[in-house]
Design an enzyme around this catalytic site. Structure first.
Site, PDB file in Angstrom:
ATOM      1  N   GLY A  75       0.824  -1.210   0.000  1.00  0.00           N
ATOM      2  CA  GLY A  75       0.000   0.000   0.000  1.00  0.00           C
ATOM      3  C   GLY A  75       0.858   1.259   0.000  1.00  0.00           C
ATOM      4  O   GLY A  75       0.518   2.260  -0.651  1.00  0.00           O
ATOM      5  N   THR A  76       1.962   1.216   0.723  1.00  0.00           N
ATOM      6  CA  THR A  76       2.841   2.387   0.793  1.00  0.00           C
ATOM      7  C   THR A  76       3.344   2.746  -0.597  1.00  0.00           C
ATOM      8  O   THR A  76       3.293   3.918  -1.014  1.00  0.00           O
ATOM      9  CB  THR A  76       4.037   2.079   1.730  1.00  0.00           C
ATOM     10  OG1 THR A  76       3.517   1.752   3.026  1.00  0.00           O
ATOM     11  CG2 THR A  76       4.988   3.251   1.833  1.00  0.00           C
ATOM     12  N   ASN A 154      -7.012   4.030   9.573  1.00  0.00           N
ATOM     13  CA  ASN A 154      -6.574   2.757  10.139  1.00  0.00           C
ATOM     14  C   ASN A 154      -6.616   2.741  11.662  1.00  0.00           C
ATOM     15  O   ASN A 154      -6.700   1.694  12.272  1.00  0.00           O
ATOM     16  CB  ASN A 154      -5.166   2.411   9.644  1.00  0.00           C
ATOM     17  CG  ASN A 154      -4.204   3.571   9.754  1.00  0.00           C
ATOM     18  OD1 ASN A 154      -4.471   4.654   9.234  1.00  0.00           O
ATOM     19  ND2 ASN A 154      -3.094   3.377  10.423  1.00  0.00           N
ATOM     20  N   GLN A 182      -7.675   0.152   4.044  1.00  0.00           N
ATOM     21  CA  GLN A 182      -8.435  -0.484   5.139  1.00  0.00           C
ATOM     22  C   GLN A 182      -9.843  -0.913   4.730  1.00  0.00           C
ATOM     23  O   GLN A 182     -10.574  -1.444   5.553  1.00  0.00           O
ATOM     24  CB  GLN A 182      -8.518   0.470   6.343  1.00  0.00           C
ATOM     25  CG  GLN A 182      -7.197   0.655   7.072  1.00  0.00           C
ATOM     26  CD  GLN A 182      -6.710  -0.622   7.774  1.00  0.00           C
ATOM     27  OE1 GLN A 182      -7.462  -1.564   8.003  1.00  0.00           O
ATOM     28  NE2 GLN A 182      -5.429  -0.655   8.103  1.00  0.00           N
ATOM     29  N   SER A 202      -3.868  -2.913  -0.307  1.00  0.00           N
ATOM     30  CA  SER A 202      -2.754  -3.750   0.142  1.00  0.00           C
ATOM     31  C   SER A 202      -3.337  -5.105   0.541  1.00  0.00           C
ATOM     32  O   SER A 202      -4.269  -5.169   1.339  1.00  0.00           O
ATOM     33  CB  SER A 202      -2.087  -3.086   1.347  1.00  0.00           C
ATOM     34  OG  SER A 202      -1.047  -3.906   1.806  1.00  0.00           O
ATOM     35  N   HIS A 204      -2.401  -7.530   2.389  1.00  0.00           N
ATOM     36  CA  HIS A 204      -2.301  -8.134   3.724  1.00  0.00           C
ATOM     37  C   HIS A 204      -3.371  -7.636   4.699  1.00  0.00           C
ATOM     38  O   HIS A 204      -3.436  -8.088   5.830  1.00  0.00           O
ATOM     39  CB  HIS A 204      -0.886  -8.003   4.299  1.00  0.00           C
ATOM     40  CG  HIS A 204      -0.477  -6.648   4.795  1.00  0.00           C
ATOM     41  ND1 HIS A 204      -0.482  -6.322   6.131  1.00  0.00           N
ATOM     42  CD2 HIS A 204      -0.019  -5.558   4.144  1.00  0.00           C
ATOM     43  CE1 HIS A 204      -0.023  -5.079   6.269  1.00  0.00           C
ATOM     44  NE2 HIS A 204       0.258  -4.596   5.085  1.00  0.00           N
ATOM     45  N   THR A 240      10.205  -7.965 -12.098  1.00  0.00           N
ATOM     46  CA  THR A 240       9.505  -9.221 -12.370  1.00  0.00           C
ATOM     47  C   THR A 240       8.376  -9.409 -11.359  1.00  0.00           C
ATOM     48  O   THR A 240       8.563  -9.165 -10.163  1.00  0.00           O
ATOM     49  CB  THR A 240      10.506 -10.401 -12.297  1.00  0.00           C
ATOM     50  OG1 THR A 240      11.570 -10.108 -13.196  1.00  0.00           O
ATOM     51  CG2 THR A 240       9.856 -11.708 -12.683  1.00  0.00           C
ATOM     52  N   CYS A 328       3.000   0.646  12.134  1.00  0.00           N
ATOM     53  CA  CYS A 328       4.215   1.281  11.609  1.00  0.00           C
ATOM     54  C   CYS A 328       4.825   2.244  12.610  1.00  0.00           C
ATOM     55  O   CYS A 328       5.931   2.718  12.418  1.00  0.00           O
ATOM     56  CB  CYS A 328       3.907   2.022  10.313  1.00  0.00           C
ATOM     57  SG  CYS A 328       3.245   0.925   9.079  1.00  0.00           S
TER      58      CYS A 328
HETATM   59  N1  PLP Z   1      -2.547   2.997   4.313  1.00  0.00           N
HETATM   60  C1  PLP Z   1      -3.247   2.563   5.361  1.00  0.00           C
HETATM   61  C2  PLP Z   1      -4.525   3.236   5.720  1.00  0.00           C
HETATM   62  C3  PLP Z   1      -2.781   1.494   6.127  1.00  0.00           C
HETATM   63  O1  PLP Z   1      -3.470   1.075   7.191  1.00  0.00           O
HETATM   64  C4  PLP Z   1      -1.567   0.885   5.754  1.00  0.00           C
HETATM   65  C5  PLP Z   1      -1.008  -0.228   6.559  1.00  0.00           C
HETATM   66  O2  PLP Z   1      -1.216  -0.310   7.749  1.00  0.00           O
HETATM   67  C6  PLP Z   1      -0.887   1.375   4.640  1.00  0.00           C
HETATM   68  C7  PLP Z   1      -1.400   2.434   3.937  1.00  0.00           C
HETATM   69  C8  PLP Z   1       0.410   0.770   4.197  1.00  0.00           C
HETATM   70  O3  PLP Z   1       0.224  -0.479   3.616  1.00  0.00           O
HETATM   71  P1  PLP Z   1       1.461  -1.473   3.469  1.00  0.00           P
HETATM   72  O4  PLP Z   1       1.752  -2.012   4.821  1.00  0.00           O
HETATM   73  O5  PLP Z   1       0.990  -2.523   2.523  1.00  0.00           O
HETATM   74  O6  PLP Z   1       2.571  -0.669   2.913  1.00  0.00           O
END
Ligand code: PLP
Length: 423
Positions: A75-76, A154, A182, A202, A204, A240, A328
Site C-alpha cells: 500500500g505504501t 486505520n 483499510q 494492500s 495483507h 519481475t 508502523c
Molecule cells: N494505508 C493505510 C490506511 C494502512 O493502514 C496501511 C497499513 O497499515 C498502509 C497504507 C500501508 O500499507 P502497506 O503495509 O501494505 O505498505
C-alpha cells in the site's frame, strides 16, 4: 515459527491472517509455477495466465477494468506512486493536499516532498475525525497536482466522504487519489461510482500475504512509473512480478467478493458488543471517532489514567493482541498523530487502545477479552499516579505527577533521537 501459544487476535487493521484458501492457491506457484511470466515458453504462459486471472479478480473487487490495475509491492508504494505520478506528469504543479490523519505512507512522503521544495497541505480534522469538505474545497489551488486522502482511517476507522471528495476534485480539474487500504471486504468498492483517478489497496489487510498491493489507475489518466525498469505491468511498474503473492491477492479478492463482505455484518455485531460492554463496565472510557461513520470492525477506546503500552503488555501476557495505533509507529513514544489531530491531549492519546476485528474473530474471542480487560485496567489504575482516585493522591499533586510523566517521556524520546543520530 515452530510452536505458537493460543492467542486472541484483535489487530486486523495491522495485518490479517492469511486465509487457508489463499495459502493453498499460492503454493503451486512457489513449488512448480516459478517461470518468469514474461518468458516465451509454454510453462511461462501458464504463469502469465495466473497473473492475468488474479488481475481480473482484483479488478472485479473494485469494479475496474483489469488494464487499470497495477500490481505493486504494498500500500505504501501504491500511495507514493500515485502522488509521484501526479507531480511528474504535471511539472508546473507543485502543491499537493493530504490530511493530518493519513497513514505514515502519506505523512512521511509529504514531509519528504516538502524538503524537496513542494508545498504540502495537511488538512486538519474535526474532533470526531471527520473532514471539513469545505476546507478541502478552499484549499485546492491552481497549482494543486493531486488530492490524496484516505477512505478509512486505520486507527479510528472513521470514513472520509470519498465520493464527495472526488466530485470536488473533478469540478476543479485536480487528480484524486484515495488510500483505500483499510476498506476491502469491509466496504463495497466501486471505482466507477466513486470517481477517483487512483486508488490503493494492500493484500495483507484482506487475508493475503504481506508484500503485495495494487494501484488502480483510471483509464486515460497520464501515468509515470515510480519504479522504472522492465515493461511489466504495461510499462507502469518495472520488476519481475511477484507471482505467488499476486495469485494469493487474486484469491483473497475472490473470497471477499463471495462472502467476506456479509461476514462483516457479523463482525460489526461483535465489535459493537465489545465496545458497549467496555464502555458500560469500565468507567472513564471513551470511543475515539465518529461512532456511526466508521468501519464495521474498528474500535479505538481511550482509557483514562492508564498508559496504553502497559495495557497492551498485560493483554499480551494473557494472549490478547491489540495495538495502540498504527503498527508502523509501534515502539515510538510519540502519541498517535491521528488522535492528536483530533484534539486529544498527549496524556489521553497515550491511553488509547485500538481493537480491530476480522472475519476469524468469534463470540468466544470477545468473551475472553471482556473477561480479562476490566481487571487489567483496574490493576493499572490502582497503581497509576495519573489516577485521581489513587489512594496516595492526598500525598502528592496529581497534576505535577502528570507533568513529570510527560517530561520523562519527552526526555526518553530526546535521548532515543540523540542515540539514533549518534548511530
Ligand atoms: N494505508 C493505510 C490506511 C494502512 O493502514 C496501511 C497499513 O497499515 C498502509 C497504507 C500501508 O500499507 P502497506 O503495509 O501494505 O505498505
Amino acid at each position: 515459527m515452530s510452536s505458537q501459544a493460543p492467542f486472541y487476535y484483535f489487530d486486523n487493521n495491522a495485518t490479517t491472517r492469511v486465509a487457508p484458501e489463499v495459502a493453498e492457491a499460492m503454493i503451486p506457484f512457489l513449488r512448480d509455477g516459478w517461470a518468469n511470466p514474461s518468458s516465451a515458453y509454454r510453462i511461462a504462459h501458464e504463469v502469465h495466465k495466473a497473473v492475468d486471472d488474479a488481475r481480473a479478480k482484483v479488478a472485479a473487487l473494485v469494479n475496474a477494468d483489469p488494464k487499470e490495475i497495477v500490481f505493486t509491492s504494498c500500500g505504501t508504494e501504491s500511495n507514493n506512486a500515485a502522488i509521484h505520478s501526479a507531480l511528474v506528469t504535471q511539472p508546473d504543479k507543485r502543491h499537493i493536499i493530504t490530511s493530518a490523519v493519513e497513514h505514515s505512507a502519506n505523512i512521511n512522503f509529504g514531509e519528504y516532498l516538502r524538503k524537496r521544495g513542494y508545498e504540502v497541505t495537511f488538512l486538519p480534522v474535526e474532533s470526531d475525525g471527520s473532514l471539513d469538505i469545505h476546507l478541502l474545497e478552499k484549499s485546492i489551488r491552481p497549482d494543486t497536482a493531486i488530492v490524496s486522502l484516505m477512505w478509512a482511517n486505520n486507527e479510528t476507522g472513521v470514513l472520509f466522504p470519498i465520493e464527495e471528495i472526488a466530485a470536488i476534485c473533478r469540478s476543479k480539474g485536480v487528480l484524486c487519489h484515495t488510500d483505500a487500504v483499510q476498506t476491502p471486504g469491509k466496504l463495497k468498492i466501486d471505482v466507477k461510482s466513486i470517481g477517483v483517478d487512483f486508488l490503493s489497496l494492500s493484500a495483507h489487510k484482506l487475508y493475503a500475504p504481506k508484500g503485495i498491493g495494487m494501484l488502480y489507475v483510471k483509464r486515460r489518466t497520464r501515468y509515470q512509473p515510480y519504479i522504472i525498469g522492465g515493461h511489466q505491468e504495461r510499462g507502469r511498474r518495472g520488476g519481475t512480478e511477484n507471482v505467488p503473492h499476486i495469485v494469493g491477492f487474486g484469491k483473497a479478492a475472490e473470497l471477499a467478493m463471495s462472502g467476506l463482505q456479509s461476514e462483516y455484518q457479523r463482525v460489526r455485531k461483535l465489535r459493537d458488543r465489545l465496545e458497549s460492554t467496555i464502555l458500560r463496565e469500565i468507567s472513564h472510557t471513551f470511543v475515539n471517532g465518529d461512532r456511526e461513520n466508521r468501519l464495521p470492525n474498528t474500535s479505538n477506546i481511550a482509557f483514562e489514567f492508564v498508559e496504553a503500552e502497559a495495557v497492551l503488555m498485560l493483554l499480551d501476557q494473557v494472549g490478547i493482541c491489540a495495538s495502540s495505533g498504527s503498527a508502523c509507529t509501534t515502539g515510538s513514544l510519540d502519541p498517535s498523530h491521528v488522535l492528536m489531530a483530533m484534539g486529544l491531549t498527549p496524556m489521553r492519546a497515550r491511553g488509547c487502545v485500538r481493537f480491530s476485528l476480522g472475519v476469524y474473530n468469534t463470540e468466544t474471542d470477545v468473551d475472553y477479552l471482556l473477561q480479562h480487560l476490566p481487571p487489567i485496567i483496574r490493576k493499572l489504575r490502582e497503581i497509576s499516579p495519573l489516577n485521581p482516585a489513587h489512594p496516595d493522591n492526598d500525598k502528592y499533586d496529581v497534576e505535577a505527577a502528570r507533568a513529570k510523566h510527560e517530561q520523562d517521556l519527552a526526555d526518553a524520546q530526546r535521548q532515543g533521537d540523540e542515540q539514533a543520530v549518534a548511530a
